[in-house]
Design an enzyme around this catalytic site. Sequence first.
Site, PDB file in Angstrom:
ATOM      1  N   GLU A 129       0.829  -1.206   0.000  1.00  0.00           N
ATOM      2  CA  GLU A 129       0.000   0.000   0.000  1.00  0.00           C
ATOM      3  C   GLU A 129       0.865   1.259   0.000  1.00  0.00           C
ATOM      4  O   GLU A 129       1.850   1.355   0.729  1.00  0.00           O
ATOM      5  CB  GLU A 129      -0.926   0.014   1.228  1.00  0.00           C
ATOM      6  CG  GLU A 129      -1.856   1.208   1.238  1.00  0.00           C
ATOM      7  CD  GLU A 129      -3.055   1.018   2.168  1.00  0.00           C
ATOM      8  OE1 GLU A 129      -3.652  -0.068   2.158  1.00  0.00           O
ATOM      9  OE2 GLU A 129      -3.383   1.968   2.905  1.00  0.00           O
ATOM     10  N   ALA A 162     -19.511   2.490   3.760  1.00  0.00           N
ATOM     11  CA  ALA A 162     -18.833   1.855   2.622  1.00  0.00           C
ATOM     12  C   ALA A 162     -19.776   0.929   1.864  1.00  0.00           C
ATOM     13  O   ALA A 162     -19.684   0.792   0.643  1.00  0.00           O
ATOM     14  CB  ALA A 162     -17.597   1.097   3.114  1.00  0.00           C
ATOM     15  N   ASN A 216      18.879   7.176 -21.761  1.00  0.00           N
ATOM     16  CA  ASN A 216      18.935   6.069 -20.812  1.00  0.00           C
ATOM     17  C   ASN A 216      18.906   6.643 -19.414  1.00  0.00           C
ATOM     18  O   ASN A 216      19.928   7.135 -18.924  1.00  0.00           O
ATOM     19  CB  ASN A 216      20.232   5.261 -20.973  1.00  0.00           C
ATOM     20  CG  ASN A 216      20.372   4.660 -22.345  1.00  0.00           C
ATOM     21  OD1 ASN A 216      19.800   3.633 -22.646  1.00  0.00           O
ATOM     22  ND2 ASN A 216      21.136   5.344 -23.196  1.00  0.00           N
ATOM     23  N   THR A 266      26.630   5.510 -28.825  1.00  0.00           N
ATOM     24  CA  THR A 266      25.611   4.454 -28.781  1.00  0.00           C
ATOM     25  C   THR A 266      24.517   4.778 -27.776  1.00  0.00           C
ATOM     26  O   THR A 266      24.780   5.227 -26.663  1.00  0.00           O
ATOM     27  CB  THR A 266      26.247   3.099 -28.397  1.00  0.00           C
ATOM     28  OG1 THR A 266      26.839   3.201 -27.109  1.00  0.00           O
ATOM     29  CG2 THR A 266      27.319   2.711 -29.394  1.00  0.00           C
TER      30      THR A 266
END
Lengths: 638, 638
Positions: free
Chosen positions: A45, A157, A438, A463
């Site tokens: 959570e 609820a 990246n 690269t």
Amino acid sequence: RLKCGESSKESSRCSTPVLDADRTDRLRDKMKRRIESGDHWFSLEFFPPRTASGAVNLISRFDRMGSGGPLFIDVTWHPSGDPGSDKETSSMMIASTAVNYCGLESVLHLTCCNQTKEKITAHLNKAKRLGLKNIMALRGDPIGEDWVEEDGGFNYATDLVKHIRCEFDDYFDICVAGYPTGHPEAESYDNDLRHLKEKVDAGAHFIVTQLFFRAETFLRFVKDCRAIGITCPILPGIFPIQGYHSLRQLVKLSKLEVPEEIMQVIEPIKDNDAAIRSYGIQQAVEMCKVLLASGEVPGLHFYTLNREVATIEVLRQLGLWAEDPRRPLPWAVSAHPKRKVEDVRPIFWASRPKSYIYRTQDWDDFPNGRWGNSSSPAFGELTDYYLFYLKSKSPKEALLQMWGEELMNEGSVYEVFTNYITGQTNPSGHKVMCLPWNDDALAPETNLLKDELEKVNRRGILTINSQPNINGKPSSDPIVGWGPAGGYVFQKAYLEFFTSSENVTALLQVLKKYEPRVNYHIVNVQGKNITNAHEMQPNAVTWGIFPGREIIQPTVVDPVSFMYWKDEAFALWIEQWVKLYEDESPSRMIIQYIHDNYFLVNLVDNDFPLDSCLWQVIEDMFALLDSPRATQEEGSQS
Amino acid sequence: RLKCGESSKESSRCSTPVLDADRTDRLRDKMKRRIESGDHWFSLEFFPPRTASGAVNLISRFDRMGSGGPLFIDVTWHPSGDPGSDKETSSMMIASTAVNYCGLESVLHLTCCNQTKEKITAHLNKAKRLGLKNIMALRGDPIGEDWVEEDGGFNYATDLVKHIRCEFDDYFDICVAGYPTGHPEAESYDNDLRHLKEKVDAGAHFIVTQLFFRAETFLRFVKDCRAIGITCPILPGIFPIQGYHSLRQLVKLSKLEVPEEIMQVIEPIKDNDAAIRSYGIQQAVEMCKVLLASGEVPGLHFYTLNREVATIEVLRQLGLWAEDPRRPLPWAVSAHPKRKVEDVRPIFWASRPKSYIYRTQDWDDFPNGRWGNSSSPAFGELTDYYLFYLKSKSPKEALLQMWGEELMNEGSVYEVFTNYITGQTNPSGHKVMCLPWNDDALAPETNLLKDELEKVNRRGILTINSQPNINGKPSSDPIVGWGPAGGYVFQKAYLEFFTSSENVTALLQVLKKYEPRVNYHIVNVQGKNITNAHEMQPNAVTWGIFPGREIIQPTVVDPVSFMYWKDEAFALWIEQWVKLYEDESPSRMIIQYIHDNYFLVNLVDNDFPLDSCLWQVIEDMFALLDSPRATQEEGSQS
């Protein structure tokens, strides 16, 4: 029997060899399967962050904690924080990000107290649209002291559960809260249990409990629930004590009593954070062991407080943390239900999967099995790409330290790329931990190519993406493996880089020798495009063969989408790097020059069973550039 | 730019990695490409047979002569033979079979003389529906002596060309006839040339000429055509002299004069067929060499007279016969335009491809890339399967000689299967050249498994389909290769057989040890189905990796279509074998018993890089059957 011409939507046949039933099943089905197999799970959570940078951090945490294999995560609903808005910190957007970008099965909390039905329905519609499939239905805390029930409003609820089932039928899986010591406002424990039974009867699928400090508290609660006919899964809420003050605050809010035996340990060490955390871990592990051993607990729910160390440690000690997570595909799968059949993507976004998901979020269909007409070349506009979770995680000053406060020439840029590859510190003593293309350290797979990459980057072959060739490694391979057990994975060697137009001229000369073994696409920022590949034909560069399935080919080099990627790849020079420097500064001009003049090149070596020839291609290019051609010509004239 | 959600039909992107442009291009485009590359071609002319068995023979000849790589074949139009009907011997059906079942680019002749426009249009519509794309437009011979022009009727081939272009726009490629020595009815050679020019101007795409005996005849004709502005390809009609009488007859019909130098050679040997054929081959080769060397001849058109020896020999000597034809896919591709994207089929019909094409001819879509919802499980009814070209090529008495005039027991059947595998003669001195499930001799690939197959057939594992595992052989491999150059092909080992229920019981016991390496489907004639495979998930058993393309997976084991194949496989026992014997005869009862009680089994070894374990599975099954279990149990009691 099916008739010819029925659409895929109506067909009962698989249109995709879905690798992992978990990708398509509903949360309740996943739980059912795990309960039947006796395979314990955990869930995590989180609460929404306060700030945008907090959101960026939380999303990285989702990625890291997601790798441990939670069955789901849930995000709390903060009524005071505009929770249903499009703000990057809202409950709604955080839960949506977890689903869509982090691929996590997610439960969105929703409180109904003081809300209109219209507002609640609007929230639920939005959640559905964003790909959320699970709701934790809560009353929430009334605003103000003198709360009174409204007729026909949401008072409990249960009303929310009924509303969800009434308005959305079976669409959402619904979770409700259980109180092992009774809800603080309940008239009695028994009364509270009856309310819980009502919530479940109204259509909830499982229960997560409030935190507690003794295993027997929870086990008695489960027994009492079962006694009155509650049969759904009941998941204990686990709270590893992480500090004296956070404990005090939580206890105050939840009106819980901390048992005497715990307070006696904690009070004496209350100023020693490390000692308290260590105790909290030990206490949680012991309690969880009792819970799991009871046979009454199929999974554990952790209140993480948005921290990771303690929870991960508890999970590790319990053996629930997936140390070596199996990847269903070589890229992170989105959990959005619309994308559940997706199993092909262009390789270009390998290091920017969230950008790919973002730019394709409006697609109606996703490529499935083959990158073809089911994929649409209608990528989202680049102008949106600076959306907060696509930005660099690092602040401007850290980027300057890594990429250079001041650049001298193009060579300075080559150095930045080289340092990123080698992991060495730059002259100012900083490691280059990311590049615009990246945002993370080198992938383990790229590490296999480290020496060659260093060599070529040093010389201006900048690269930004690569993969080694793989000729049939087991799908369980820790570095390159993916997909179900018993399979084999393959790759064609791939290399993508920026380089100067001089280099490109020589490269094109050299590439003639490598036809048809090597396919290339070479493009500059203006879109001048040089290729020897079919203009519409993608090249599969990663594929896998598995028992009892069709072939999966999850990454392709696709000529059409390369042109969309090209825009993004060039824009990153500007958006992330140029903008670090003052207008008209030499550093800025150097990056701008590269952006304006360099080419983006990709190379595929089709002959995957042989050693990659791509390094030799680069070698040959440099050899050609170094050859004393001018001298030779003069010589031949003399 | 394309928008998301556009259908494949409207998309400009490839929905399939079509392996061979030849599969999709029109005949005129193929010619254009071959002319540009200087790659000479040949084509073959056939006439429709008189009888059904003649048709079966001709179709086998199409398969054999198709393997030599003709650019197209053409089928003449026999006005007196009901040429547009559905009879198996009609011009229409023969041409359709060549396209659909033999995968040959085909040109259908059509004559217009004495025909109504409605009739011609109906023929053309039917041809189009059957997948024919090319028409040779001819006037044809008038019926009766006193032919007169009809106003508004079809008086000349030009009228037919115009009609085709008018009614069908650009749909058909059109061929017309040229007469190197002038049409026998033409007023003059020049006049005839002008008629030819009219035909081309009306919309013909290429010209095939009447036969001739001297290269210079043709070359002068081409020169004259070019001089008056005919620019399309002109293909010489080559007639290898195959016999004295056929030459005489042809000459009479076509009103041609045989040159003196040829008659002088032939007359003295007119009763020696072999000598004449040998001369005819030599004469044709020499003339063709002159033609090809002239640079005016892109391809040669052969009048085969439905014979193959002479034409193939001429082509061999010219180097035009493809000795080792490259297969675009491991199965014979249909040339029907609707099937041009088809690239996946179930392995079950590997030896009965024409049956598969027939049973799926009504599909609107064909599986493309993946066997999924694009394929329809609506296979054509089995009641149609006895269509003439799905029947055995052998007459009943030959089948009895091969499969046994009288069967003693199930073992007699095992022997038939074993003899088919080994190629040895049976006790009555006959070789078993075919089985109901295999109308041809063993495929070269199956030959690789011959020893193991012999062993298991001898013991009642009656194999009807199999392939070895292949772990990445070059696509050019002469036995298992297929697809474009520079690729690699792979296979999972496959074995399919009938066997007794006792064997199946033991087999199922043994197969537990081979989970999940081996997938199986086991079914009897009633449809009782035992499997460990996903009920909807096909298993790719043949695939290929090629430069610059997505993965091709042309054969799968598909659980749904296996149930359709099962019906066909069991029915073949009855239709082809049981029916050979008298009612109530023991032989008949034996085959009927096998049909009623045996199971059809297929096995896939998923671990393709290892040696196939399927033989070990069978070994283990026999070992289990042979184990003295009863004895052991008695022993343990004593």
